[in-house]
Scaffold this motif. Structure first.
Motif, PDB file in Angstrom:
ATOM      1  N   LEU A  44       0.817  -1.208   0.000  1.00 34.00           N
ATOM      2  CA  LEU A  44       0.000   0.000   0.000  1.00 34.00           C
ATOM      3  C   LEU A  44       0.855   1.263   0.000  1.00 34.00           C
ATOM      4  O   LEU A  44       0.414   2.317  -0.443  1.00 34.00           O
ATOM      5  CB  LEU A  44      -0.927   0.004   1.221  1.00 34.00           C
ATOM      6  CG  LEU A  44      -2.030  -1.050   1.206  1.00 34.00           C
ATOM      7  CD1 LEU A  44      -2.752  -1.086   2.547  1.00 34.00           C
ATOM      8  CD2 LEU A  44      -3.023  -0.791   0.084  1.00 34.00           C
ATOM      9  N   GLU A  45       2.077   1.137   0.500  1.00 32.27           N
ATOM     10  CA  GLU A  45       2.948   2.303   0.595  1.00 32.27           C
ATOM     11  C   GLU A  45       3.458   2.751  -0.765  1.00 32.27           C
ATOM     12  O   GLU A  45       3.988   3.847  -0.915  1.00 32.27           O
ATOM     13  CB  GLU A  45       4.126   1.990   1.519  1.00 32.27           C
ATOM     14  CG  GLU A  45       4.900   3.221   1.954  1.00 32.27           C
ATOM     15  CD  GLU A  45       5.973   2.877   2.970  1.00 32.27           C
ATOM     16  OE1 GLU A  45       6.457   3.795   3.644  1.00 32.27           O
ATOM     17  OE2 GLU A  45       6.326   1.695   3.079  1.00 32.27           O
ATOM     18  N   ARG A  46       3.274   1.906  -1.780  1.00 32.17           N
ATOM     19  CA  ARG A  46       3.743   2.277  -3.121  1.00 32.17           C
ATOM     20  C   ARG A  46       2.816   3.323  -3.717  1.00 32.17           C
ATOM     21  O   ARG A  46       2.116   3.116  -4.692  1.00 32.17           O
ATOM     22  CB  ARG A  46       3.809   1.040  -4.012  1.00 32.17           C
ATOM     23  CG  ARG A  46       4.949   0.120  -3.640  1.00 32.17           C
ATOM     24  CD  ARG A  46       5.065  -1.022  -4.613  1.00 32.17           C
ATOM     25  NE  ARG A  46       3.956  -1.955  -4.462  1.00 32.17           N
ATOM     26  CZ  ARG A  46       3.800  -3.046  -5.191  1.00 32.17           C
ATOM     27  NH1 ARG A  46       4.637  -3.328  -6.146  1.00 32.17           N
ATOM     28  NH2 ARG A  46       2.793  -3.857  -4.987  1.00 32.17           N
ATOM     29  N   GLU A 112       8.161  -6.552 -14.072  1.00 32.76           N
ATOM     30  CA  GLU A 112       8.417  -7.660 -13.170  1.00 32.76           C
ATOM     31  C   GLU A 112       9.317  -7.273 -12.007  1.00 32.76           C
ATOM     32  O   GLU A 112       9.529  -8.060 -11.097  1.00 32.76           O
ATOM     33  CB  GLU A 112       9.064  -8.811 -13.935  1.00 32.76           C
ATOM     34  CG  GLU A 112      10.400  -8.475 -14.555  1.00 32.76           C
ATOM     35  CD  GLU A 112      10.955  -9.630 -15.384  1.00 32.76           C
ATOM     36  OE1 GLU A 112      12.186  -9.709 -15.504  1.00 32.76           O
ATOM     37  OE2 GLU A 112      10.154 -10.432 -15.884  1.00 32.76           O
ATOM     38  N   ASP A 113       9.860  -6.032 -12.006  1.00 32.32           N
ATOM     39  CA  ASP A 113      10.645  -5.622 -10.846  1.00 32.32           C
ATOM     40  C   ASP A 113       9.754  -5.181  -9.692  1.00 32.32           C
ATOM     41  O   ASP A 113      10.242  -4.754  -8.651  1.00 32.32           O
ATOM     42  CB  ASP A 113      11.638  -4.514 -11.221  1.00 32.32           C
ATOM     43  CG  ASP A 113      10.966  -3.187 -11.530  1.00 32.32           C
ATOM     44  OD1 ASP A 113       9.723  -3.163 -11.657  1.00 32.32           O
ATOM     45  OD2 ASP A 113      11.681  -2.180 -11.647  1.00 32.32           O
ATOM     46  N   ASN A 114       8.414  -5.307  -9.859  1.00 34.65           N
ATOM     47  CA  ASN A 114       7.510  -4.963  -8.761  1.00 34.65           C
ATOM     48  C   ASN A 114       7.856  -5.720  -7.494  1.00 34.65           C
ATOM     49  O   ASN A 114       7.756  -5.179  -6.395  1.00 34.65           O
ATOM     50  CB  ASN A 114       6.053  -5.261  -9.154  1.00 34.65           C
ATOM     51  CG  ASN A 114       5.385  -4.069  -9.811  1.00 34.65           C
ATOM     52  OD1 ASN A 114       6.023  -3.057 -10.045  1.00 34.65           O
ATOM     53  ND2 ASN A 114       4.120  -4.204 -10.114  1.00 34.65           N
ATOM     54  N   ALA A 175       4.653 -14.103   0.814  1.00 31.47           N
ATOM     55  CA  ALA A 175       3.740 -14.208  -0.327  1.00 31.47           C
ATOM     56  C   ALA A 175       3.721 -12.906  -1.100  1.00 31.47           C
ATOM     57  O   ALA A 175       3.719 -11.821  -0.526  1.00 31.47           O
ATOM     58  CB  ALA A 175       2.335 -14.549   0.159  1.00 31.47           C
ATOM     59  N   TYR A 176       3.714 -13.015  -2.428  1.00 36.51           N
ATOM     60  CA  TYR A 176       3.548 -11.862  -3.316  1.00 36.51           C
ATOM     61  C   TYR A 176       2.533 -12.267  -4.372  1.00 36.51           C
ATOM     62  O   TYR A 176       2.797 -13.112  -5.204  1.00 36.51           O
ATOM     63  CB  TYR A 176       4.872 -11.481  -3.976  1.00 36.51           C
ATOM     64  CG  TYR A 176       4.760 -10.408  -5.043  1.00 36.51           C
ATOM     65  CD1 TYR A 176       4.282  -9.141  -4.719  1.00 36.51           C
ATOM     66  CD2 TYR A 176       5.125 -10.669  -6.353  1.00 36.51           C
ATOM     67  CE1 TYR A 176       4.177  -8.165  -5.688  1.00 36.51           C
ATOM     68  CE2 TYR A 176       5.032  -9.694  -7.330  1.00 36.51           C
ATOM     69  CZ  TYR A 176       4.559  -8.441  -6.989  1.00 36.51           C
ATOM     70  OH  TYR A 176       4.455  -7.472  -7.952  1.00 36.51           O
TER      71      TYR A 176
END
Length: 252
Positions: A44-46, A112-114, A175-176
């Protein structure tokens, strides 16, 4: 789902400094004790993610009444606008329902660097004190490594994970989205928390590259079946040396 929404709204309120001191202390204790909640906070901080732009074209089609029935708001929403707190929490909730569609997903699920960004924000919460309490026995650490190895499909022998000046503290699986991230954490005597994170990600092998995230140095690479990310406050040159050692050790 409703519990996720309530947690998201609480976390966004925390980010917006809208909690009273007692609520803030209580949540910070939970963040220290609950890795999944801390990872959710990092997501959420993103705030740079374009939630508003992503969902603006969908507002007319959103099932507002259905969402309100399913997720009643803890506080009234002013009719003249939607707060950042409610917008982000609702946006994450809508993604979870799958009603946002491809247009929102294309905005929010960027490169994909998320996963590296998520890990960096999670690691930014770590201090030396965070790891000081991990004093497990060699047998406990071996058990953690075995469990992590099985879940990620990669051999993680303790002798090959030894890093000069740093003590391996724990290994666990985070988990992602629907994917697992292995996190191996060391406490470096000089620079503090240091972590190697691994995600199953088939593709082409990639040579090590460096970047900075959240004030920390990062080295990342891929071996064709997994992607790796070493992150810490160590100087960039030292991080490159440590990453080279781990890359060599884990490729055997």
């Amino acid at each position: 789902m409703s519990s996720y929404y309530a947690a998201d709204e609480l976390l966004v309120a925390y980010l917006d400094n809208q909690l009273d001191p007692q609520q803030r202390r209580s949540l910070e204790q939970r963040l220290a004790d609950e890795p999944a909640l801390a990872a959710r906070l990092a997501l959420l901080e993103r705030s740079s993610l374009p939630f508003k732009q992503a969902f603006a074209p969908l507002l007319d089609d959103a099932p507002v009444l259905q969402l309100q029935d399913r997720w009643p708001l803890a506080v009234p929403v002013p009719q003249r606008g939607i707060s950042r707190r409610v917008l982000i929490a609702a946006a994450v909730g809508i993604l979870a329902l799958g009603v946002a569609g491809d247009r929102a997903w294309q905005h929010v699920n960027q490169p994909e660097d998320n996963w590296r960004g998520l890990v960096a924000q999670y690691m930014a919460l770590y201090t030396p004190e965070t790891l000081a309490g991990f004093e497990g026995s060699p047998a406990q650490l071996a058990s953690q490594l075995q469990h992590t190895s099985e879940r990620l499909g990669i051999a993680l022998p303790a002798p090959k994970l030894a890093l000069k000046g740093a003590e391996l503290k724990n290994a666990r699986v985070l988990a992602y989205d629907d994917r697992r991230i292995a996190q191996l954490t060391w406490l470096d005597a000089r620079f503090g928390p240091l972590a190697l994170c691994i995600i199953q990600q088939p593709g082409k092998p990639e040579a090590a590259q460096s970047e900075r995230r959240q004030g920390m140095n990062v080295v990342y690479w891929a071996d064709g079946s997994h992607s790796f990310m070493l992150i810490g406050h160590n100087p960039a040159t030292e991080m490159a040396t440590l990453a080279e050692r781990l890359q060599r050790s884990l490729s055997v």
